[in-house]
Design an enzyme around this catalytic site. Structure first.
Site, PDB file in Angstrom:
ATOM      1  N   ASP A 162      -9.128  -7.089  28.182  1.00 13.69           N
ATOM      2  CA  ASP A 162      -7.680  -6.225  29.045  1.00 13.69           C
ATOM      3  C   ASP A 162      -7.993  -6.317  30.530  1.00 13.69           C
ATOM      4  O   ASP A 162      -7.781  -5.176  31.055  1.00 13.69           O
ATOM      5  CB  ASP A 162      -7.792  -4.993  28.376  1.00 13.69           C
ATOM      6  CG  ASP A 162      -6.925  -5.111  27.345  1.00 13.69           C
ATOM      7  OD1 ASP A 162      -6.371  -5.985  26.642  1.00 13.69           O
ATOM      8  OD2 ASP A 162      -7.017  -3.981  26.279  1.00 13.69           O
ATOM      9  N   HIS A 175       0.925   5.518  23.359  1.00 12.33           N
ATOM     10  CA  HIS A 175       1.025   5.804  21.654  1.00 12.33           C
ATOM     11  C   HIS A 175       1.361   7.411  21.660  1.00 12.33           C
ATOM     12  O   HIS A 175       0.718   7.929  22.607  1.00 12.33           O
ATOM     13  CB  HIS A 175      -0.437   5.525  21.457  1.00 12.33           C
ATOM     14  CG  HIS A 175      -0.778   3.946  21.677  1.00 12.33           C
ATOM     15  ND1 HIS A 175      -1.405   3.533  22.841  1.00 12.33           N
ATOM     16  CD2 HIS A 175      -0.858   2.872  20.780  1.00 12.33           C
ATOM     17  CE1 HIS A 175      -1.726   2.293  22.554  1.00 12.33           C
ATOM     18  NE2 HIS A 175      -1.287   1.659  21.436  1.00 12.33           N
ATOM     19  N   ASP A 203      -1.941   9.181  22.585  1.00 14.15           N
ATOM     20  CA  ASP A 203      -2.415   9.162  24.146  1.00 14.15           C
ATOM     21  C   ASP A 203      -1.841  10.448  24.784  1.00 14.15           C
ATOM     22  O   ASP A 203      -2.539  10.902  25.441  1.00 14.15           O
ATOM     23  CB  ASP A 203      -1.852   7.896  24.927  1.00 14.15           C
ATOM     24  CG  ASP A 203      -1.931   6.464  24.230  1.00 14.15           C
ATOM     25  OD1 ASP A 203      -2.911   6.299  23.553  1.00 14.15           O
ATOM     26  OD2 ASP A 203      -0.962   5.748  24.524  1.00 14.15           O
ATOM     27  N   ASP A 257     -11.427  -8.565  23.586  1.00 15.45           N
ATOM     28  CA  ASP A 257     -10.325  -8.293  24.295  1.00 15.45           C
ATOM     29  C   ASP A 257     -10.383  -7.511  25.570  1.00 15.45           C
ATOM     30  O   ASP A 257     -10.669  -6.220  25.558  1.00 15.45           O
ATOM     31  CB  ASP A 257      -9.212  -7.339  23.525  1.00 15.45           C
ATOM     32  CG  ASP A 257      -7.875  -7.398  23.852  1.00 15.45           C
ATOM     33  OD1 ASP A 257      -7.279  -8.042  24.834  1.00 15.45           O
ATOM     34  OD2 ASP A 257      -7.383  -6.541  23.171  1.00 15.45           O
ATOM     35  N   ASP A 289       3.008  -7.710  27.192  1.00 18.57           N
ATOM     36  CA  ASP A 289       1.527  -6.956  27.853  1.00 18.57           C
ATOM     37  C   ASP A 289       0.785  -7.809  28.619  1.00 18.57           C
ATOM     38  O   ASP A 289       0.379  -8.717  28.436  1.00 18.57           O
ATOM     39  CB  ASP A 289       0.998  -6.424  26.634  1.00 18.57           C
ATOM     40  CG  ASP A 289       1.333  -5.122  26.028  1.00 18.57           C
ATOM     41  OD1 ASP A 289       2.433  -4.740  26.467  1.00 18.57           O
ATOM     42  OD2 ASP A 289       0.693  -4.461  25.019  1.00 18.57           O
ATOM     43  N   GLU A 336       3.700  -6.822  18.061  1.00 21.88           N
ATOM     44  CA  GLU A 336       2.898  -7.371  19.042  1.00 21.88           C
ATOM     45  C   GLU A 336       1.514  -8.335  18.377  1.00 21.88           C
ATOM     46  O   GLU A 336       0.772  -7.539  17.926  1.00 21.88           O
ATOM     47  CB  GLU A 336       2.213  -6.126  19.842  1.00 21.88           C
ATOM     48  CG  GLU A 336       0.906  -6.713  21.017  1.00 21.88           C
ATOM     49  CD  GLU A 336       0.708  -5.489  21.768  1.00 21.88           C
ATOM     50  OE1 GLU A 336       1.467  -4.626  22.133  1.00 21.88           O
ATOM     51  OE2 GLU A 336      -0.492  -5.668  22.277  1.00 21.88           O
ATOM     52  N   ASP A 370      -1.079  -3.661  30.259  1.00 28.06           N
ATOM     53  CA  ASP A 370      -2.135  -3.279  29.084  1.00 28.06           C
ATOM     54  C   ASP A 370      -3.391  -3.768  29.491  1.00 28.06           C
ATOM     55  O   ASP A 370      -3.711  -4.606  29.147  1.00 28.06           O
ATOM     56  CB  ASP A 370      -1.482  -3.751  27.846  1.00 28.06           C
ATOM     57  CG  ASP A 370      -2.479  -3.026  26.533  1.00 28.06           C
ATOM     58  OD1 ASP A 370      -3.290  -2.202  27.022  1.00 28.06           O
ATOM     59  OD2 ASP A 370      -2.119  -3.529  25.489  1.00 28.06           O
ATOM     60  N   HIS A 416      -4.338 -11.512  24.036  1.00 25.21           N
ATOM     61  CA  HIS A 416      -4.238 -11.704  22.473  1.00 25.21           C
ATOM     62  C   HIS A 416      -3.784 -13.166  22.292  1.00 25.21           C
ATOM     63  O   HIS A 416      -4.360 -13.615  21.196  1.00 25.21           O
ATOM     64  CB  HIS A 416      -3.226 -10.715  21.769  1.00 25.21           C
ATOM     65  CG  HIS A 416      -3.305  -9.281  21.967  1.00 25.21           C
ATOM     66  ND1 HIS A 416      -2.549  -8.331  21.593  1.00 25.21           N
ATOM     67  CD2 HIS A 416      -4.380  -8.677  22.652  1.00 25.21           C
ATOM     68  CE1 HIS A 416      -3.215  -7.217  21.690  1.00 25.21           C
ATOM     69  NE2 HIS A 416      -4.039  -7.248  22.404  1.00 25.21           N
ATOM     70  N   GLU A 446       0.970 -10.407  24.315  1.00 22.63           N
ATOM     71  CA  GLU A 446      -0.074 -10.282  25.424  1.00 22.63           C
ATOM     72  C   GLU A 446      -0.883 -11.095  25.730  1.00 22.63           C
ATOM     73  O   GLU A 446      -1.480 -11.915  24.693  1.00 22.63           O
ATOM     74  CB  GLU A 446      -0.904  -8.859  24.654  1.00 22.63           C
ATOM     75  CG  GLU A 446      -1.933  -8.580  25.716  1.00 22.63           C
ATOM     76  CD  GLU A 446      -2.708  -7.155  25.340  1.00 22.63           C
ATOM     77  OE1 GLU A 446      -1.861  -6.329  24.831  1.00 22.63           O
ATOM     78  OE2 GLU A 446      -3.915  -6.798  25.402  1.00 22.63           O
TER      79      GLU A 446
HETATM   80  C1  XUL Z   1      -4.520  -3.586  21.676  1.00 24.82           C
HETATM   81  C2  XUL Z   1      -3.294  -3.402  22.376  1.00 24.82           C
HETATM   82  C3  XUL Z   1      -2.225  -2.202  21.841  1.00 24.82           C
HETATM   83  C4  XUL Z   1      -1.126  -2.403  21.783  1.00 24.82           C
HETATM   84  C5  XUL Z   1      -0.240  -0.984  21.480  1.00 24.82           C
HETATM   85  O1  XUL Z   1      -5.231  -4.892  21.993  1.00 24.82           O
HETATM   86  O2  XUL Z   1      -2.779  -4.249  22.921  1.00 24.82           O
HETATM   87  O3  XUL Z   1      -2.927  -1.147  23.145  1.00 24.82           O
HETATM   88  O4  XUL Z   1      -0.547  -2.886  23.033  1.00 24.82           O
HETATM   89  O5  XUL Z   1      -0.841  -0.569  20.518  1.00 24.82           O
HETATM   90 CO    CO Z   2      -1.074  -4.498  24.237  1.00 22.10          CO
END
Ligand code: XUL
Ligand code: CO
Length: 437
Positions: free
Chosen positions: A309, A101, A104, A307, A296, A232, A339, A271, A268
């Site tokens: 991750d 991003h 970042d 989430d 992702d 996404e 991610d 998600h 993702e």
């Molecule tokens: C948030 C997410 C983000 C996107 C990019 O849940 O997955 O980091 O991948 O904005």
């Molecule tokens: Co993501």
């Protein structure tokens, strides 16, 4: 060149028998599987936001991550200092791609103009490191969800000036992605949704969201950027409801607003599960519309409803993903972007390496297993056979749209009651398990 990870060796492939925690057991970049190397199949990416910026805080506690190279400030110099650290990480891990991003990689300045200047300086440095190392940008994006100005959305904000701020950020993030040869540009609308419908004009917000995406498509044309746009999906968190809630909702939105020619999906795993779907479901919905762009790669936790991750380590799941990636003929612009973040307890720099090596090996195994299952052919043959009644006779007429209710009525009355063959779910699950050993 100074080393930021002096105790970590560059990873090598040592094979399944190795007990070296910094060696690959399964990922062997140049090994050819089904006509392509593993690195060409998998196209691994690292997320700048997790590797360099995630301090490993959670809703109940501060960050724990040790980052001796980072002075904790939001200065441009600190942002520049992170770049060689990140590229050393990519090189040692054999990760070919990365994603970012704008916020970042580069800090906000006192004014928006200064913010954009910071980004230009950082992009110049990233370009230098990309050229030196051969690492590539999988996709870029703009962070339109962290700053308080985006608390009520960016493209879907009720304030037009916030929309304009977001548009300005997108313009510069897109130009940065273009300059860095980014193969894609992602929209993840963390705040593009609502907290309550009591104060929300959903139709207007959706119109504005589509307007923003059209503006980005138009600007890409103007600057000659030919990379792939992605949306996404994610159902919620941070907002109560996000408009891009799952693959089906995204595809419907893209179709409704005449954007489907310009966008694919970046799906993702965590998600998908938050949306109440499996990852396989989300991938199949996207593939059915020829719109699976990128992935992702991560996983959630069955016991925690947010989430998390986590790094993907479940070989059953990576096999399911790779079956689909192979089935669609592989990635073109997309890849497997981790991610994913370490647990809060895994706060040492070396944990970054354990995390990524585990994810890479899990996908390498998934690729090998999926390739064998595809070669074996029994799974796909079973599915083809299951629908064979649509290949000829009345079924072919249904599929071709060349029949009518009158004709089907006559057909149904002229035949015996239909017989259903078994769906054989357990037999198919057994075939997968045969290959997991
Ligand atoms: C948030 C997410 C983000 C996107 C990019 O849940 O997955 O980091 O991948 O904005
Ligand atoms: Co993501």
């Amino acid at each position: 060149m100074s080393e930021y990870f002096p105790t970590i060796p560059a990873f090598q492939y040592e094979g399944p028998g190795s007990t070296n925690p910094f060696a690959f057991r399964h990922y062997n970049a140049d090994e050819v599987i089904g006509g392509k190397t593993m690195s060409e199949h998998l196209r691994f990416g690292a997320a700048y936001w997790h590797v360099m910026r995630n301090e490993l805080g959670d809703p109940f506690g501060a960050g724990t991550a040790l980052m001796p190279w980072d002075d904790g400030s939001e200065s441009l110099q600190n942002a520049l200092n992170r770049i060689p650290v990140f590229f050393e990480f990519l090189e040692k891990s054999q990760i070919d791609y990365y994603c970012f991003h704008d916020r970042d990689i580069s800090p906000e300045g006192a004014t928006l103009t200064e913010t954009h200047k910071n980004l230009d300086r950082i992009v110049q440095e990233l370009e230098k490191f990309q050229n030196e190392t051969g690492k590539k940008l999988l996709w870029g994006t703009a962070c339109l969800f962290s700053h308080p100005r985006y608390a009520q959305g960016a493209a879907t904000s009720p304030q037009a000036d916030v929309f304009a701020y977001g548009a300005s950020q997108i313009k510069h993030a897109l130009e940065a992605t273009h300059r860095l040869g980014g193969e894609g540009y992602t929209f993840w609308g963390g705040r593009e949704g609502y907290a309550t419908l009591l104060n929300t004009d959903m139709k207007r917000e959706l119109d504005h969201l589509a307007a923003m995406l059209h503006l980005a498509v138009d600007h890409a044309k103007k600057i000659g950027y030919t990379g792939q746009f992605y949306i996404e999906p994610k159902p919620r968190e941070p907002s109560t409801h996000q408009y891009d809630s799952d693959s089906a909702a995204c595809l419907n939105f893209l179709r409704e607003y005449d954007l489907l020619d310009h966008f694919k999906l970046n799906i993702e795993t965590n998600h998908a599960t938050l949306a109440g779907h499996t990852m396989e479901h989300e991938l199949d919905v996207a593939i059915g519309a020829n719109a699976l762009g990128s992935i992702d790669a991560n996983r959630g936790d069955e016991l925690i409803g947010w989430d998390t991750d986590q790094f993907p380590t479940n070989v059953y799941d990576t096999t399911q993903v790779m079956l689909r990636v192979l089935g669609m003929g592989g990635f073109t612009t997309g890849g497997l972007n981790f991610d994913a973040k370490r647990r809060r307890e895994s706060h040492e720099p070396e944990d970054l390496f354990h995390a990524h090596i585990g994810g890479m090996d899990a996908f390498a195994r998934g690729l090998k297993i999926a390739h064998k299952i595809a070669e074996d052919g029994r799974m796909s043959a079973f599915v083809s056979e299951r629908y064979a009644s649509y290949d000829s006779g009345i079924g072919a007429e249904i599929a071709a749209g060349s029949t009518s209710l009158d004709a089907l009525d006559a057909h149904a009355q002229s035949i015996k009651a239909p017989q259903l063959p078994s769906g054989r779910q357990e037999m198919l699950e057994n075939i997968i398990n045969d290959y997991l050993v």
